[in-house]
Design a protein around this motif. Structure first.
Motif, short mmCIF file in Angstrom:
data_model
loop_
_atom_site.label_atom_id
_atom_site.label_comp_id
_atom_site.label_asym_id
_atom_site.label_seq_id
_atom_site.Cartn_x
_atom_site.Cartn_y
_atom_site.Cartn_z
N TRP A 12 0.85 -1.20 0.00
CA TRP A 12 0.00 0.00 0.00
C TRP A 12 0.88 1.24 0.00
N LYS A 13 0.25 2.36 -0.34
CA LYS A 13 1.01 3.61 -0.43
C LYS A 13 0.69 4.48 0.79
N ASP A 14 1.74 4.87 1.48
CA ASP A 14 1.58 5.77 2.62
C ASP A 14 1.34 7.18 2.07
N GLU A 15 0.12 7.70 2.24
CA GLU A 15 -0.23 9.00 1.63
C GLU A 15 0.62 10.14 2.21
N GLU A 16 1.00 9.99 3.48
CA GLU A 16 1.77 11.06 4.12
C GLU A 16 3.17 11.16 3.52
N THR A 17 3.83 10.00 3.38
CA THR A 17 5.22 10.00 2.91
C THR A 17 5.33 9.70 1.41
N GLN A 18 4.18 9.27 0.83
CA GLN A 18 4.17 8.85 -0.59
C GLN A 18 5.10 7.67 -0.86
N GLN A 19 5.40 6.90 0.20
CA GLN A 19 6.27 5.72 0.06
C GLN A 19 5.42 4.46 -0.08
N MET A 20 5.98 3.47 -0.80
CA MET A 20 5.36 2.15 -0.84
C MET A 20 5.56 1.49 0.52
N ARG A 21 4.55 0.84 1.03
CA ARG A 21 4.66 0.12 2.30
C ARG A 21 4.32 -1.35 2.08
N PHE A 22 5.04 -2.20 2.77
CA PHE A 22 4.87 -3.63 2.59
C PHE A 22 4.36 -4.25 3.88
N GLY A 23 3.07 -4.58 3.88
CA GLY A 23 2.48 -5.28 5.01
C GLY A 23 2.20 -6.72 4.62
N SER A 24 1.24 -7.31 5.32
CA SER A 24 0.92 -8.73 5.07
C SER A 24 -0.59 -8.91 5.00
N ARG A 25 -1.00 -9.86 4.18
CA ARG A 25 -2.42 -10.23 4.13
C ARG A 25 -2.80 -11.07 5.35
N ASN A 26 -1.81 -11.66 6.03
CA ASN A 26 -2.12 -12.41 7.26
C ASN A 26 -2.57 -11.44 8.33
N LYS A 27 -3.66 -11.76 8.97
CA LYS A 27 -4.24 -10.82 9.95
C LYS A 27 -3.53 -10.88 11.30
N VAL A 28 -3.07 -12.08 11.69
CA VAL A 28 -2.52 -12.24 13.04
C VAL A 28 -1.01 -12.09 13.02
N ARG A 29 -0.48 -11.32 13.95
CA ARG A 29 0.97 -11.12 14.04
C ARG A 29 1.60 -12.24 14.87
N ARG A 30 2.64 -12.84 14.31
CA ARG A 30 3.19 -14.03 14.95
C ARG A 30 4.71 -13.93 15.06
N PRO A 31 5.31 -14.59 16.06
CA PRO A 31 6.77 -14.54 16.18
C PRO A 31 7.48 -15.37 15.11
N GLY A 32 8.65 -14.90 14.70
CA GLY A 32 9.46 -15.61 13.72
C GLY A 32 10.87 -15.82 14.25
N VAL A 33 11.44 -16.96 13.88
CA VAL A 33 12.80 -17.32 14.30
C VAL A 33 13.62 -17.56 13.04
N LEU A 34 14.84 -17.06 13.03
CA LEU A 34 15.75 -17.31 11.91
C LEU A 34 16.93 -18.15 12.40
N ILE A 35 17.23 -19.21 11.65
CA ILE A 35 18.39 -20.04 11.96
C ILE A 35 19.26 -20.09 10.71
N ALA A 36 20.53 -19.70 10.86
CA ALA A 36 21.44 -19.68 9.72
C ALA A 36 22.74 -20.36 10.12
N VAL A 37 23.29 -21.14 9.21
CA VAL A 37 24.45 -21.98 9.51
C VAL A 37 25.48 -21.81 8.40
N SER A 38 26.74 -21.52 8.77
CA SER A 38 27.78 -21.44 7.74
C SER A 38 28.84 -22.51 7.99
N GLY A 39 29.64 -22.78 6.96
CA GLY A 39 30.71 -23.76 7.09
C GLY A 39 32.00 -23.12 7.57
N SER A 40 32.47 -22.13 6.79
CA SER A 40 33.77 -21.54 7.14
C SER A 40 33.72 -20.01 7.24
N HIS A 41 32.61 -19.40 6.84
CA HIS A 41 32.48 -17.96 7.04
C HIS A 41 32.17 -17.65 8.51
#
Ligand SMILES: Cc1cc2nc3c(=O)[nH]c(=O)nc-3n(C[C@H](O)[C@H](O)[C@H](O)COP(=O)(O)O)c2cc1C
Length: 218
Positions: free
Chosen positions: A108-137
């Motif tokens: 959607w477009k924020d009329e005040e800032t004229q910026q594009m905004r990215f929300g979600s069609r999902n109605k309920v806000r839920r926690p998210g966990v990120l797990i990332a694994v590297s070999g040698s970095h």
């Protein structure tokens, strides 16, 4: 209460899967139902970039398994996104999965800032966990993983509750890192308590994440 995990390594017994399993063991022992989707077991065609879903919320691609993954997303109370590092970045399966989550985005477009905004069609806000694994970095490699993971969580109306970035697994596999394994297990337990308590989002944490990865100042 259900926690759904999406693992983008081809191995069910590798470092990424082990890290996710340890986290989910903690969640299960604390009373949660858990579901792991090993993305390589699903037929996921790449996003065509037609952007039809921006208007309809539906993907034009037919005949693959992504609708099954979307059903799991809709049924879950929390998400775990997990990727190994490939060539200093996320895995290709993780990227295909993230791109195919685009139908969840509400633009959607924020009329005040004229910026594009990215929300979600999902109605309920839920926690998210990120797990990332590297070999040698080392730790810095995870910046891109966190950025893309955050974008995906945002599409799902999910806030960045916690991250586990595990470097240097070429020398020591995750299963032989007792402190990391304990932290993952504890994280799973904490997530269940977090959901049960209803304490919700730490807005300062989300704000900091948002400022770092969404404002695109880099
Ligand atoms: C194609 C490929 C590219 C990789 N590139 C990197 C890399 O750039 N940096 C790194 O630290 N590890 C890299 N690795 C190592 C993996 O991140 C590491 O082995 C990780 O533990 C794999 O997770 P898995 O056991 O869940 O598959 C790469 C592995 C593969 C297969």
């Amino acid at each position: 209460m259900k926690i759904a995990a999406f693992v983008s390594s081809s191995s069910h017994h590798g470092n990424t899967a082990t890290a996710v399993q340890k986290f989910l063991d903690g969640a299960k022992d604390a009373g949660a139902e858990v579901e792991i989707c090993y993305l390589h077991d699903y037929d996921m065609k790449p996003c065509r970039g037609c952007r039809a879903c921006e208007k309809t919320g539906k993907c034009v691609i037919q005949g693959d398994d992504v609708p099954k993954l979307h059903e799991v997303i809709r049924s879950a109370d929390a998400y775990v996104l997990a990727t190994p590092t490939y060539y200093g970045d996320i895995s290709s399966a993780f990227k295909v999965f993230v791109d195919r989550c685009y139908p969840f985005v509400d633009i959607w477009k924020d009329e005040e800032t004229q910026q594009m905004r990215f929300g979600s069609r999902n109605k309920v806000r839920r926690p998210g966990v990120l797990i990332a694994v590297s070999g040698s970095h080392g730790d810095m490699v995870f910046d891109s993983h966190m950025k893309v993971g955050y974008f995906c969580l945002n599409d799902l109306n999910s806030y960045p509750w916690r991250e586990f970035c595990i470097p240097f697994t070429t020398w020591t596999p995750v299963k032989d890192m007792p402190e990391t394994v304990a932290a993952l297990y504890q994280g799973g337990q904490d997530l269940v308590r977090h959901l049960e308590s209803g304490e919700g989002e730490d807005l300062a944490k989300t704000g900091a994440y948002f400022a770092r990865y969404r404002e695109l100042k880099y």
